[in-house]
Write an enzyme that holds these catalytic residues in place. Structure first.
Site, PDB file in Angstrom:
ATOM      1  N   MET A 169       0.807  -1.242   0.000  1.00 41.69           N
ATOM      2  CA  MET A 169       0.000   0.000   0.000  1.00 41.69           C
ATOM      3  C   MET A 169       0.840   1.292   0.000  1.00 41.69           C
ATOM      4  O   MET A 169       0.544   2.231   0.762  1.00 41.69           O
ATOM      5  CB  MET A 169      -0.883   0.016   1.258  1.00 41.69           C
ATOM      6  CG  MET A 169      -1.951  -1.040   1.323  1.00 41.69           C
ATOM      7  SD  MET A 169      -3.322  -0.703   0.212  1.00 41.69           S
ATOM      8  CE  MET A 169      -3.916   0.829   0.880  1.00 41.69           C
ATOM      9  N   PRO A 170       1.896   1.350  -0.765  1.00 46.34           N
ATOM     10  CA  PRO A 170       2.692   2.588  -0.734  1.00 46.34           C
ATOM     11  C   PRO A 170       1.901   3.815  -1.211  1.00 46.34           C
ATOM     12  O   PRO A 170       1.121   3.715  -2.169  1.00 46.34           O
ATOM     13  CB  PRO A 170       3.838   2.291  -1.705  1.00 46.34           C
ATOM     14  CG  PRO A 170       3.878   0.810  -1.830  1.00 46.34           C
ATOM     15  CD  PRO A 170       2.483   0.334  -1.641  1.00 46.34           C
TER      16      PRO A 170
END
Lengths: 63, 63, 63, 63, 63, 63
Positions: E1-2
């Site tokens: 989930m950057p």
């Protein structure tokens, strides 16, 4: 003078962080023609207890 | 109600951080006339492995 | 390489913003001995409808 | 796709962080009708030596 | 989930912004193996009057 | 003194923003017992051309 802040879950190796800095810098240079020396990349590692997805921490989700 | 986030490389002493808070608060008060009590300063210390300059981490650059 | 983000309510003049950049840069140089050329200041002006204090927008508070 | 960054003083328990993620996600869903799965909450815990209020660190203020 | 925040001077075209989103997403996928759908890129365009370099705004520097 | 930054796609009404400020403030008060007056909420509206999801802007995705 682009300044890029990368927020991601904690747990990556220093090699992965070095690769992130290298590849994100290249991407920014490519996209807007910024000189390499002008690009700053700041990585913000976030512990899984502090990274919430859909109302639950990544820790509790077992990510 | 100015809120100032100072992103800098890790490794400063608590005295330097206290001085940063004091001097940045004074600067903001001077520049826009904000009341002292309304100024918040948040320091974000970034490890050298996570601080990229020109595509390379500050760690690898030996900074 | 300190990078300072100043979040404040919209409505200041360009002179005030120029003074903010100058004075905050001097403050950072004083506090940690950073070279002038290495200090970046980013001002983030926030409309009063989007600046909440104690649960109410600055707009509704008449700030 | 709202992304919420919560900056607060260090020292809370994992239960409090889990509650923060749950309640802030619910608040965002309520306010703008975002689907639960689309809401991300990132908690940024700031040590008291790095959290300045009115020109003085929270540490020195004894907070 | 950057989640990647790109802070850069205002003035780029929508094509350049689309290219920035594409190339930065690819860079993040390459560097840490994140799935494409999990990468978010937020561009923050900063007016030259609000972007300070070495104590002076980019506007005054004629950038 | 929690400071909450809400990054979301542009296009909400002032009522929705006021509701976001109110509900997020209540959520923070509930979760960690912060006094109402100490909670700041900053909304950051991001144009769809600058909000990238999975490598493509929200604009191009027709969001």
């Amino acid at each position: 003078m682009p300044i890029v802040q990368v927020n991601m879950m904690a747990g990556r190796t220093n090699q992965q962080k070095e690769a992130m800095i290298r590849k994100v810098t290249d991407a920014v240079m490519d996209a807007v023609g910024a000189p390499e020396q002008n690009v700053t990349v700041l990585i913000n590692e976030i512990p899984k207890t502090e990274f919430g997805i859909g109302g639950v921490s990544a820790q509790t989700l077992g990510r």
